[in-house]
Structures are given as C-alpha cells and as structure tokens.
Design a protein around this motif. Structure first.
Motif, PDB file in Angstrom:
ATOM      1  N   GLN A 109       1.019  -1.315   0.260  1.00  0.00           N
ATOM      2  CA  GLN A 109       0.144   0.076  -0.683  1.00  0.00           C
ATOM      3  C   GLN A 109       1.008   1.206   0.046  1.00  0.00           C
ATOM      4  N   ARG A 110       1.851   1.065   1.057  1.00  0.00           N
ATOM      5  CA  ARG A 110       2.831   2.390   0.350  1.00  0.00           C
ATOM      6  C   ARG A 110       3.642   2.587   0.068  1.00  0.00           C
ATOM      7  N   ALA A 111       4.186   1.130  -0.266  1.00  0.00           N
ATOM      8  CA  ALA A 111       5.487   1.456  -1.496  1.00  0.00           C
ATOM      9  C   ALA A 111       5.147   1.597  -2.885  1.00  0.00           C
ATOM     10  N   LYS A 112       3.822   1.513  -3.022  1.00  0.00           N
ATOM     11  CA  LYS A 112       3.526   2.016  -4.402  1.00  0.00           C
ATOM     12  C   LYS A 112       3.950   3.874  -4.953  1.00  0.00           C
ATOM     13  N   LEU A 113       3.902   4.371  -3.355  1.00  0.00           N
ATOM     14  CA  LEU A 113       3.197   5.676  -3.337  1.00  0.00           C
ATOM     15  C   LEU A 113       5.244   6.354  -2.848  1.00  0.00           C
ATOM     16  N   GLN A 114       6.273   5.645  -2.719  1.00  0.00           N
ATOM     17  CA  GLN A 114       7.517   5.928  -1.740  1.00  0.00           C
ATOM     18  C   GLN A 114       8.608   5.029  -2.179  1.00  0.00           C
ATOM     19  N   ASN A 115       9.660   5.360  -2.577  1.00  0.00           N
ATOM     20  CA  ASN A 115      11.285   4.617  -2.396  1.00  0.00           C
ATOM     21  C   ASN A 115      11.752   4.200  -1.757  1.00  0.00           C
ATOM     22  N   ASP A 116      11.302   4.741  -0.829  1.00  0.00           N
ATOM     23  CA  ASP A 116      12.035   4.801   1.222  1.00  0.00           C
ATOM     24  C   ASP A 116      11.724   3.273   1.495  1.00  0.00           C
ATOM     25  N   PRO A 117      12.185   2.136   2.113  1.00  0.00           N
ATOM     26  CA  PRO A 117      11.905   0.882   2.687  1.00  0.00           C
ATOM     27  C   PRO A 117      11.079   1.184   3.595  1.00  0.00           C
TER      28      PRO A 117
END
Length: 215
Positions: A109-117
């Motif tokens: 859900q979160r990874a699709k929005l930004q590149n940080d682990p």
C-alpha cells in the motif's frame, strides 16, 4: 473478445473478512475490480463460503485464473481458515495459489507511493511483534516488492534495535486490526508474480503463524 481472466484474493488473517477480485484489464471501460470487507469476527468460518459465492457474482469460478490468500502473520484460527479454503478451491479448480504475507500486503500500500524501505510491524503474543522490511523494486518490465528483512516474530526490543541499526531511512507502518483492507494490494502482488509466469501449486501454500497459539 477473449475470455476475461480474474484473480481472486481471500484475507482472513484478522477478525474481518476481506475479498477482492480483479481482471487487471487496466482500461476503465473493460476493467473490473471489486473489493469488500466484512467484520465477521468468529463467524468467519461459518459464513466464508456464502460470502465468497455471493461476492464472486456475476463472475463464475471458471473465470478465475489464479487465487491469492493472506498466509499470515495474523490470528491463528482466521489465518488457518483462509489458507485451507484457498487451498481447497485451488485444488478443485486446478488453479495456481499465491500465499502472500500479510505484512507484504500492508507494505505494498505504501511502497507504491514512495521508494524508501517500508518497515511493517504487527503486535504478536507475549509482548512480541511481527516485523518485516520491504522496498519497491523495478525491473525493465515490471515492479515488485523486494524483501529486505523477512517476516519475523521477536521481542519488541529486538525489533526496535533492528530499526535503529538500519542504515537507510525507513518509513514505519503499524499493521492494525484493519489489515483485511489490504486484500486488493495482496491480490496485486500475486498478479505481478502471475504475470511473470509463476504458477505455484496449491500444496505449496502454507500459513505463517510465527509462533505457537496460546492454548
């Protein structure tokens, strides 16, 4: 026009039932994506089949190309019910079955929005936590979720030490009782693997409890 191929996801790792279906057509005119969550509590085992049949309509079992299921971590009974149901369906329908980490679904859900682990944690029993770290990775043709720290159950202090010693910025996410809402993300992760040609056998789908249940 060819026959539409759908993916179906089942999420019972919490007190809620989450179902998702998608034909991944992309085009809004032909795309068909539905997601629904019900707070069934202890009634999940009794009502799961009924809700599945009703949710699937107007599609039929013959429209499915693969099934995905939340394999845990999560509640012992709920996780087991979901995995057993998905294995039975996949066996009877002769479909590939993707067992996807509950924490991976939340991370996606979160990874699709930004590149940080993404560091995902979920409360476990005996004062411990489940923890995992994922990151969005891209290839020439697709995106996927890379495992940087696999799903592990540990004392909270050890998890905090892991986070404190991490050498790059982390986005921390608490997986709560609403994790069934990530069922569509779980389905998308399965679809990415399915599109890459993976066809896991139903017998390979095993629940991840991380710990023994309290008797």
């Amino acid at each position: 026009m060819g026959v539409a191929h759908y993916g179906l996801a089942i999420h019972t790792a919490s007190a809620s039932l989450g179902l998702a279906i998608d034909n991944f057509a992309g085009d809004r005119l032909v795309g068909d994506r539905r997601t629904q969550v019900w707070d069934l509590g202890r009634e999940t085992s009794n009502l799961l089949h009924q809700y599945l049949v009703e949710f699937l309509q107007p599609q039929t079992w013959a429209d499915l190309a693969f099934i995905a299921v939340a394999k845990g971590p999560g509640g012992f009974t709920g996780t087991r019910i979901g995995v057993v149901t998905a294995r039975t369906l996949a066996q009877q329908l002769e479909l590939p079955l993707f067992a996807v980490s509950t924490l991976a679904g939340v991370a996606w859900q979160r990874a699709k929005l930004q590149n940080d682990p993404i560091a995902v944690q979920m409360r476990a029993q005996r004062g411990e936590v489940f923890g995992a770290i994922y990151q969005l990775a891209s290839s020439d043709h697709d995106r996927h979720l890379k495992i940087l720290f696999p799903d592990t159950v540990m004392p909270l202090e050890r998890w905090q030490e892991t986070l404190n010693n991490w050498t790059t910025p982390l986005q921390q996410v608490e997986a709560d009782t609403a994790i069934a809402a990530s069922v569509a993300d779980l389905l998308e992760l399965a679809y990415l693997d399915w599109r890459q040609g993976q066809r896991p056998h139903w017998a390979e789908a095993l629940p991840f409890y991380g710990q023994h249940p309290v008797g």
